[in-house]
Design an enzyme around this catalytic site. Sequence first.
Site, PDB file in Angstrom:
ATOM      1  N   THR A  34     -87.264 -46.638  17.632  1.00 55.02           N
ATOM      2  CA  THR A  34     -86.459 -45.740  16.799  1.00 55.02           C
ATOM      3  C   THR A  34     -86.776 -44.268  17.060  1.00 55.02           C
ATOM      4  OG1 THR A  34     -88.124 -45.819  15.049  1.00 55.02           O
ATOM      5  CG2 THR A  34     -86.319 -47.408  14.916  1.00 55.02           C
ATOM      6  N   CYS A  38     -94.413 -42.611  11.379  1.00 53.90           N
ATOM      7  CA  CYS A  38     -94.664 -42.857   9.960  1.00 53.90           C
ATOM      8  C   CYS A  38     -96.141 -42.720   9.651  1.00 53.90           C
ATOM      9  CB  CYS A  38     -94.280 -44.300   9.603  1.00 53.90           C
ATOM     10  SG  CYS A  38     -92.514 -44.602   9.622  1.00 53.90           S
ATOM     11  N   CYS A  42     -95.971 -46.642   5.055  1.00 52.49           N
ATOM     12  CA  CYS A  42     -94.515 -46.493   4.949  1.00 52.49           C
ATOM     13  C   CYS A  42     -93.862 -47.752   4.386  1.00 52.49           C
ATOM     14  CB  CYS A  42     -93.916 -46.182   6.313  1.00 52.49           C
ATOM     15  SG  CYS A  42     -92.138 -45.902   6.211  1.00 52.49           S
ATOM     16  N   ARG A  45     -89.203 -51.211   6.793  1.00 47.47           N
ATOM     17  CA  ARG A  45     -89.480 -52.509   7.409  1.00 47.47           C
ATOM     18  C   ARG A  45     -90.489 -52.357   8.559  1.00 47.47           C
ATOM     19  NH1 ARG A  45     -86.814 -56.383  10.686  1.00 47.47           N
ATOM     20  NH2 ARG A  45     -85.577 -54.766  11.649  1.00 47.47           N
ATOM     21  N   ARG A  67     -89.930 -38.073  15.716  1.00 48.20           N
ATOM     22  CA  ARG A  67     -89.586 -37.243  14.567  1.00 48.20           C
ATOM     23  C   ARG A  67     -90.110 -37.902  13.300  1.00 48.20           C
ATOM     24  NH1 ARG A  67     -85.239 -40.167  16.032  1.00 48.20           N
ATOM     25  NH2 ARG A  67     -83.995 -41.146  14.398  1.00 48.20           N
ATOM     26  N   CYS A  69     -90.578 -39.630   9.777  1.00 48.94           N
ATOM     27  CA  CYS A  69     -89.796 -40.573   8.974  1.00 48.94           C
ATOM     28  C   CYS A  69     -89.350 -39.896   7.678  1.00 48.94           C
ATOM     29  CB  CYS A  69     -90.670 -41.782   8.656  1.00 48.94           C
ATOM     30  SG  CYS A  69     -89.958 -42.919   7.465  1.00 48.94           S
ATOM     31  N   CYS A  72     -91.290 -41.962   4.389  1.00 45.57           N
ATOM     32  CA  CYS A  72     -92.695 -41.731   4.015  1.00 45.57           C
ATOM     33  C   CYS A  72     -93.151 -40.303   4.296  1.00 45.57           C
ATOM     34  CB  CYS A  72     -93.606 -42.739   4.722  1.00 45.57           C
ATOM     35  SG  CYS A  72     -93.612 -42.578   6.508  1.00 45.57           S
TER      36      CYS A  72
HETATM   37 ZN   LIG Z   1     -91.959 -44.066   7.372  1.00 39.44          ZN
END
Ligand SMILES: [Zn+2]
Length: 353
Positions: A34, A38, A42, A45, A67, A69, A72
């Site tokens: 993705t 995080c 977090c 999922r 980048r 999240c 979180c």
């Molecule tokens: Zn996160």
Amino acid sequence: MTTRLTDREEEFWGAMQRRDSSYEGIFFVGVKTTGIFCGPGCPARKPLRQNIEFFASPSEALHAGYRPCLRCKPMNATGNVPALLEELRQKIEDCPSRHLRDRDLEDLGIEPSTARRQFNRYFGMSFQAYQRARRMGSALAAVRKGSKVLDTQLDHGFESPSGFREAFAKLFGAAPSKASSVHCLFARWIDSPLGAILALADDSGLYVFDWVNRRGLEREILRLREKTKFAIVPGEHPVLDQADGEIGEYFAGARVSFTLPMASRGTDFQRRVWAALLKIPAGETRSYKDIAKAIGAPTAVRAVARANGDNYRGIIIPCHRVIGSNGALTGYGGGLARKQWLLDHERKVADRQ
Ligand SMILES: [Zn+2]
């Protein structure tokens, strides 16, 4: 700061499974599929084990092209981000390819100089540097994955090919299409309790290790690049891993000297001075005069002071342990507050040993 992350991956993976909040700020996890990073807890999922990599700081994750999240908010892990900074960070994430200028900040009712000052203090990097890191990190990741340079440039909001190449060249020293063909010095931003450190290394060892905001650092890097014709690219290298690990132990009070391989740098005189600095025990200080005597050039006090100031491998080569004959701290490229902190820290650690 932590010890080497690679030694603790299983532990971190376990902490992620448990959503263990005591690991907040200890590590950050980038999800390759993705492009998001995080904090350990977090609520999103869980990614698969083979799709993640660990980082010691948000800054490292940013420079690797991730980048933050939105759930979180891992940039916040080390404390409560002032509302103004959170708003700014949010603005960048709303449209990462956009370049927010002073004018844009004013339109948002934000005073640019206040924003810059706060950003610097809180994140250890300037607002401009954050934006650049965010854009260049993701652009570089795309180039490495084989994206065409033009696509990459369009995706990352650089107006023209020359604009993209210039930004790339300015930061890392090589135009994008050449990133894999020239000799590279690998760069890493390393977070510390006293702010970010820039480390540059290759197989012959460490070239630069100093505060990102140290006086003269940019000039030094330009000089180094001109002299060596090396490209400077953000990347992975075992010497950087080692530097990261050892400086973490230093700040944790677990070590006061280093075993890093050092690239050969400087004039013969500078090398003699730096060798003398390495002999000053942690917890102690010497005067410039002492060092001049130690290298057999008792009248060269000024030249010794200059060579001391020309050391760009701070902490590792402990130029901060040199003070004036009258006990005054005198100068330090990273600022006197840091010099004082380092000396106090080393005294405490030496007392314990
Ligand atoms: Zn996160």
